[in-house]
Design a protein around this motif. Structure first.
Motif, PDB file in Angstrom:
ATOM      1  N   PHE A   8       0.821  -1.206   0.000  1.00 32.00           N
ATOM      2  CA  PHE A   8       0.000   0.000   0.000  1.00 32.00           C
ATOM      3  C   PHE A   8       0.859   1.262   0.000  1.00 32.00           C
ATOM      4  O   PHE A   8       0.648   2.176  -0.795  1.00 32.00           O
ATOM      5  CB  PHE A   8      -0.904  -0.061   1.236  1.00 32.00           C
ATOM      6  N   GLY A   9       1.860   1.310   0.865  1.00 31.23           N
ATOM      7  CA  GLY A   9       2.738   2.483   0.933  1.00 31.23           C
ATOM      8  C   GLY A   9       3.523   2.711  -0.341  1.00 31.23           C
ATOM      9  O   GLY A   9       3.818   3.853  -0.701  1.00 31.23           O
ATOM     10  N   GLU A  10       3.856   1.638  -1.050  1.00 30.41           N
ATOM     11  CA  GLU A  10       4.580   1.777  -2.314  1.00 30.41           C
ATOM     12  C   GLU A  10       3.717   2.480  -3.362  1.00 30.41           C
ATOM     13  O   GLU A  10       4.243   3.202  -4.213  1.00 30.41           O
ATOM     14  CB  GLU A  10       5.018   0.412  -2.833  1.00 30.41           C
ATOM     15  N   LEU A  11       2.412   2.274  -3.291  1.00 31.59           N
ATOM     16  CA  LEU A  11       1.513   2.964  -4.218  1.00 31.59           C
ATOM     17  C   LEU A  11       1.580   4.469  -3.994  1.00 31.59           C
ATOM     18  O   LEU A  11       1.648   5.247  -4.954  1.00 31.59           O
ATOM     19  CB  LEU A  11       0.075   2.463  -4.055  1.00 31.59           C
ATOM     20  N   PHE A  12       1.586   4.881  -2.726  1.00 31.02           N
ATOM     21  CA  PHE A  12       1.686   6.310  -2.434  1.00 31.02           C
ATOM     22  C   PHE A  12       3.002   6.877  -2.964  1.00 31.02           C
ATOM     23  O   PHE A  12       3.023   7.967  -3.550  1.00 31.02           O
ATOM     24  CB  PHE A  12       1.543   6.555  -0.930  1.00 31.02           C
ATOM     25  N   ALA A  13       4.077   6.149  -2.785  1.00 28.04           N
ATOM     26  CA  ALA A  13       5.365   6.598  -3.310  1.00 28.04           C
ATOM     27  C   ALA A  13       5.319   6.698  -4.831  1.00 28.04           C
ATOM     28  O   ALA A  13       5.820   7.665  -5.415  1.00 28.04           O
ATOM     29  CB  ALA A  13       6.478   5.650  -2.859  1.00 28.04           C
ATOM     30  N   GLN A  14       4.723   5.727  -5.471  1.00 26.26           N
ATOM     31  CA  GLN A  14       4.609   5.723  -6.931  1.00 26.26           C
ATOM     32  C   GLN A  14       3.792   6.916  -7.418  1.00 26.26           C
ATOM     33  O   GLN A  14       4.051   7.466  -8.493  1.00 26.26           O
ATOM     34  CB  GLN A  14       3.967   4.411  -7.408  1.00 26.26           C
ATOM     35  N   LEU A  15       2.811   7.313  -6.616  1.00 23.10           N
ATOM     36  CA  LEU A  15       1.973   8.464  -6.966  1.00 23.10           C
ATOM     37  C   LEU A  15       2.637   9.797  -6.604  1.00 23.10           C
ATOM     38  O   LEU A  15       2.076  10.858  -6.852  1.00 23.10           O
ATOM     39  CB  LEU A  15       0.614   8.357  -6.258  1.00 23.10           C
ATOM     40  N   GLY A  16       3.839   9.719  -6.025  1.00 22.31           N
ATOM     41  CA  GLY A  16       4.555  10.938  -5.655  1.00 22.31           C
ATOM     42  C   GLY A  16       4.046  11.559  -4.372  1.00 22.31           C
ATOM     43  O   GLY A  16       4.223  12.758  -4.140  1.00 22.31           O
ATOM     44  N   LEU A  17       3.430  10.750  -3.518  1.00 25.63           N
ATOM     45  CA  LEU A  17       2.876  11.222  -2.255  1.00 25.63           C
ATOM     46  C   LEU A  17       3.703  10.690  -1.097  1.00 25.63           C
ATOM     47  O   LEU A  17       4.327   9.632  -1.214  1.00 25.63           O
ATOM     48  CB  LEU A  17       1.427  10.732  -2.108  1.00 25.63           C
ATOM     49  N   PRO A  18       3.700  11.400   0.031  1.00 27.54           N
ATOM     50  CA  PRO A  18       4.381  10.860   1.214  1.00 27.54           C
ATOM     51  C   PRO A  18       3.800   9.484   1.547  1.00 27.54           C
ATOM     52  O   PRO A  18       2.587   9.278   1.439  1.00 27.54           O
ATOM     53  CB  PRO A  18       4.056  11.872   2.312  1.00 27.54           C
ATOM     54  N   THR A  47      -3.781  14.480  -9.654  1.00 28.95           N
ATOM     55  CA  THR A  47      -3.256  15.200 -10.808  1.00 28.95           C
ATOM     56  C   THR A  47      -3.569  14.350 -12.037  1.00 28.95           C
ATOM     57  O   THR A  47      -3.940  13.170 -11.917  1.00 28.95           O
ATOM     58  CB  THR A  47      -1.718  15.386 -10.711  1.00 28.95           C
ATOM     59  N   ALA A  48      -3.389  14.906 -13.201  1.00 32.13           N
ATOM     60  CA  ALA A  48      -3.659  14.159 -14.434  1.00 32.13           C
ATOM     61  C   ALA A  48      -2.785  12.904 -14.518  1.00 32.13           C
ATOM     62  O   ALA A  48      -3.255  11.833 -14.903  1.00 32.13           O
ATOM     63  CB  ALA A  48      -3.445  15.047 -15.650  1.00 32.13           C
ATOM     64  N   SER A  49      -1.515  13.021 -14.147  1.00 31.09           N
ATOM     65  CA  SER A  49      -0.627  11.863 -14.248  1.00 31.09           C
ATOM     66  C   SER A  49      -0.958  10.803 -13.192  1.00 31.09           C
ATOM     67  O   SER A  49      -0.875   9.607 -13.477  1.00 31.09           O
ATOM     68  CB  SER A  49       0.838  12.281 -14.153  1.00 31.09           C
ATOM     69  N   GLN A  50      -1.358  11.217 -12.006  1.00 27.83           N
ATOM     70  CA  GLN A  50      -1.771  10.250 -10.980  1.00 27.83           C
ATOM     71  C   GLN A  50      -3.021   9.499 -11.431  1.00 27.83           C
ATOM     72  O   GLN A  50      -3.101   8.278 -11.302  1.00 27.83           O
ATOM     73  CB  GLN A  50      -2.043  10.946  -9.643  1.00 27.83           C
ATOM     74  N   GLN A  52      -4.039   8.995 -14.478  1.00 26.91           N
ATOM     75  CA  GLN A  52      -3.689   8.101 -15.574  1.00 26.91           C
ATOM     76  C   GLN A  52      -3.020   6.829 -15.062  1.00 26.91           C
ATOM     77  O   GLN A  52      -3.319   5.730 -15.514  1.00 26.91           O
ATOM     78  CB  GLN A  52      -2.769   8.804 -16.577  1.00 26.91           C
ATOM     79  N   PHE A  53      -2.132   6.977 -14.105  1.00 28.73           N
ATOM     80  CA  PHE A  53      -1.465   5.807 -13.521  1.00 28.73           C
ATOM     81  C   PHE A  53      -2.494   4.874 -12.886  1.00 28.73           C
ATOM     82  O   PHE A  53      -2.466   3.663 -13.106  1.00 28.73           O
ATOM     83  CB  PHE A  53      -0.434   6.249 -12.480  1.00 28.73           C
ATOM     84  N   LEU A  54      -3.416   5.431 -12.104  1.00 30.72           N
ATOM     85  CA  LEU A  54      -4.442   4.602 -11.452  1.00 30.72           C
ATOM     86  C   LEU A  54      -5.360   3.957 -12.479  1.00 30.72           C
ATOM     87  O   LEU A  54      -5.740   2.794 -12.333  1.00 30.72           O
ATOM     88  CB  LEU A  54      -5.240   5.445 -10.453  1.00 30.72           C
ATOM     89  N   ARG A  55      -5.712   4.698 -13.517  1.00 28.26           N
ATOM     90  CA  ARG A  55      -6.569   4.154 -14.576  1.00 28.26           C
ATOM     91  C   ARG A  55      -5.895   2.946 -15.237  1.00 28.26           C
ATOM     92  O   ARG A  55      -6.514   1.901 -15.422  1.00 28.26           O
ATOM     93  CB  ARG A  55      -6.864   5.243 -15.609  1.00 28.26           C
ATOM     94  N   GLU A  56      -4.634   3.085 -15.551  1.00 28.88           N
ATOM     95  CA  GLU A  56      -3.901   1.986 -16.169  1.00 28.88           C
ATOM     96  C   GLU A  56      -3.745   0.810 -15.201  1.00 28.88           C
ATOM     97  O   GLU A  56      -3.865  -0.342 -15.611  1.00 28.88           O
ATOM     98  CB  GLU A  56      -2.531   2.467 -16.646  1.00 28.88           C
ATOM     99  N   ALA A  57      -3.507   1.100 -13.945  1.00 27.38           N
ATOM    100  CA  ALA A  57      -3.348   0.032 -12.951  1.00 27.38           C
ATOM    101  C   ALA A  57      -4.602  -0.824 -12.867  1.00 27.38           C
ATOM    102  O   ALA A  57      -4.534  -2.053 -12.837  1.00 27.38           O
ATOM    103  CB  ALA A  57      -3.035   0.629 -11.574  1.00 27.38           C
ATOM    104  N   VAL A  58      -5.751  -0.169 -12.859  1.00 26.34           N
ATOM    105  CA  VAL A  58      -7.015  -0.884 -12.712  1.00 26.34           C
ATOM    106  C   VAL A  58      -7.449  -1.518 -14.031  1.00 26.34           C
ATOM    107  O   VAL A  58      -7.765  -2.709 -14.077  1.00 26.34           O
ATOM    108  CB  VAL A  58      -8.108   0.063 -12.170  1.00 26.34           C
TER     109      VAL A  58
END
Length: 78
Positions: A8-18, A47-50, A52-58
Motif C-alpha cells: 500500500f505504501g509503495e503505491l503512495f510513493a509511486q503516486l509521488g505522495l508521502p 493530478t492528471a498523471s496520478q 492516468q497511472f491509477l486508470r492503467e493500474a485498474v
C-alpha cells in the motif's frame, strides 16, 4: 501472468505522495469518503498523471491493481 504485488505504501510513493503511515492516514482522512459512483481514478484530488497511472493500474489489471483496490476501499470507508 504477473504475480508481483506492491505494498500500500509503495503505491503512495509511486503516486509521488508521502508514504509513511501518518501521511497515508492523513491523506485518507482528508479525501474520504469517496462516493460510490466515483471511480478511484476519477476522484477530483488526483493530478492528471496520478489519475492516468491509477486508470492503467485498474484497467490493465497491473501489479499495482491490488494496492489501488485497497486505496479505493480505504477512501470509501471514510
Amino acid at each position: 501472468m504477473n504475480t508481483s504485488f506492491h505494498r500500500f505504501g509503495e503505491l503512495f510513493a509511486q503516486l509521488g505522495l508521502p508514504n509513511d503511515a501518518a501521511a497515508i492516514g492523513q491523506f485518507i482522512a482528508d479525501h474520504a469518503p469517496l462516493g460510490g459512483a466515483t471511480r478511484l481514478e476519477d476522484a477530483p484530488f488526483w493530478t492528471a498523471s496520478q489519475a492516468q497511472f491509477l486508470r492503467e493500474a485498474v484497467c490493465e489489471d497491473s501489479d499495482w491493481a491490488e494496492a489501488a483496490d485497497q486505496l479505493s476501499a480505504a477512501l470509501r470507508q471514510g
